[in-house]
Enzyme design. Sequence first.
Site, PDB file in Angstrom:
ATOM      1  N   THR A  86      20.988 -39.148   2.717  1.00 12.59           N
ATOM      2  CA  THR A  86      21.158 -38.238   1.576  1.00 12.59           C
ATOM      3  C   THR A  86      22.341 -37.308   1.809  1.00 12.59           C
ATOM      4  OG1 THR A  86      18.805 -38.302   1.028  1.00 12.59           O
ATOM      5  CG2 THR A  86      20.047 -36.426   0.210  1.00 12.59           C
ATOM      6  N   GLU A 126       0.820  -1.203   0.000  1.00 12.46           N
ATOM      7  CA  GLU A 126       0.000   0.000   0.000  1.00 12.46           C
ATOM      8  C   GLU A 126       0.863   1.266   0.000  1.00 12.46           C
ATOM      9  OE1 GLU A 126      -2.215  -3.087   2.601  1.00 12.46           O
ATOM     10  OE2 GLU A 126      -0.154  -2.597   2.025  1.00 12.46           O
ATOM     11  N   LEU A 185      22.633 -27.606  -1.090  1.00 16.05           N
ATOM     12  CA  LEU A 185      21.270 -27.127  -0.828  1.00 16.05           C
ATOM     13  C   LEU A 185      21.173 -25.604  -0.895  1.00 16.05           C
ATOM     14  CD1 LEU A 185      20.171 -29.506   2.096  1.00 16.05           C
ATOM     15  CD2 LEU A 185      19.975 -29.848  -0.380  1.00 16.05           C
ATOM     16  N   CYS A 203      -0.647   0.052   7.726  1.00 12.45           N
ATOM     17  CA  CYS A 203      -1.061   0.563   6.418  1.00 12.45           C
ATOM     18  C   CYS A 203      -2.437   1.212   6.480  1.00 12.45           C
ATOM     19  CB  CYS A 203      -1.058  -0.570   5.390  1.00 12.45           C
ATOM     20  SG  CYS A 203       0.608  -1.158   4.992  1.00 12.45           S
ATOM     21  N   ALA A 257      13.451 -36.807  -7.761  1.00 12.96           N
ATOM     22  CA  ALA A 257      13.673 -37.159  -9.161  1.00 12.96           C
ATOM     23  C   ALA A 257      13.848 -38.666  -9.246  1.00 12.96           C
ATOM     24  CB  ALA A 257      14.909 -36.447  -9.697  1.00 12.96           C
TER      25      ALA A 257
END
Length: 351
Positions: free
Chosen positions: A203, A54, A211, A90, A160
């Site tokens: 992993t 705004e 990452l 605002c 994947a």
Amino acid sequence: MTKADERYMRRCIELALLGSGYTAPNPLVGAVLVHENRIIGEGYHEKFGEAHAEVNCINSVQPADRSLISRSTLFVSLEPCAHYGKTPPCTDLIIRENIPHIVIGCRDPFEKVNGKGIEKLVQAGRKVNTGILEKECGELNKRFFTFHRRHRPYIILKWAQTADGFIGSSKGSERLRITNNTTNRLVHRWRSEEAAILVGTNTALQDDPSLNTRLWTGRSPVRLVLDRSLRLPVSLKLFNGEQPTVIFNERESRQDGQLRYYLLDGQTDLVTQIVKGCYQLQLQSLIVEGGAVLLNSFIASDIWDEARLITNNKMNATGGTIAPSLINARNYATENLGDDTIQYYFNEQLK
């Protein structure tokens, strides 16, 4: 809702999206100021801690049009705030500028707003219309809304897989590179749009991932890794101190520079503990990138909102780590990038 209302609100949404990846933990918001079917001001929330939509919208009005502000309609995708945070309310600016008519996409679920902005504007004698493209405006801030309504981050599962359904090599120490360069860049764009990214112990050990968003311009997410017994070597890239990293574990709680060790209770469901930790850490969105055990845990717990499944149509592994299998999932989009097909799902139990 008139066609004009819809058109201006769609413009608010377009503007809001320009702030993707930069406003969290604040929502994405766009604003348009219209006088007699002419846009005289536009703005969006560009970055956390800086001016709201705004404010930027009103400040964009040219000197020759300043006298028109008090005779214009302000369109805004989310209810204006009525509290002091990093910036003033605002609603106070809107009232001070004598804007007579405010059209709002959807209500803000944040407890310090949640109807208070609308109420303040009405009490000041302003005409307020709400619910204009409400569904679309809610979708725009699905992360923000999920965080404040469900008290957890918006969760995206991503993996994947090969054409024959494997996500890891049969050779445990060898990383299976499945996606092409174009898809890799897209994945890094996804990372730039989320607050955090999570991987499991295996992993981290096998892939040694960074990452980050090195293939895309944008902020890197907070790295999260599950390491219950703290057995991961500090030589891994996750521990390089280049971005905030949280280690979920059952041994200790401490802060060491960019590294934070978050203590799990070891009693309740693991996914529930991780999700609770993300909420406490004020992380509004989370990508779960693997491995299979962690992804399957989220699927089994049915605590996820969206899934993005990438399949390399020309690669076969003929063995290895079997890809997860979604339940309660509905495909809503599919795209092809070279040999890679990306399928997008939402959790239909939550829709």
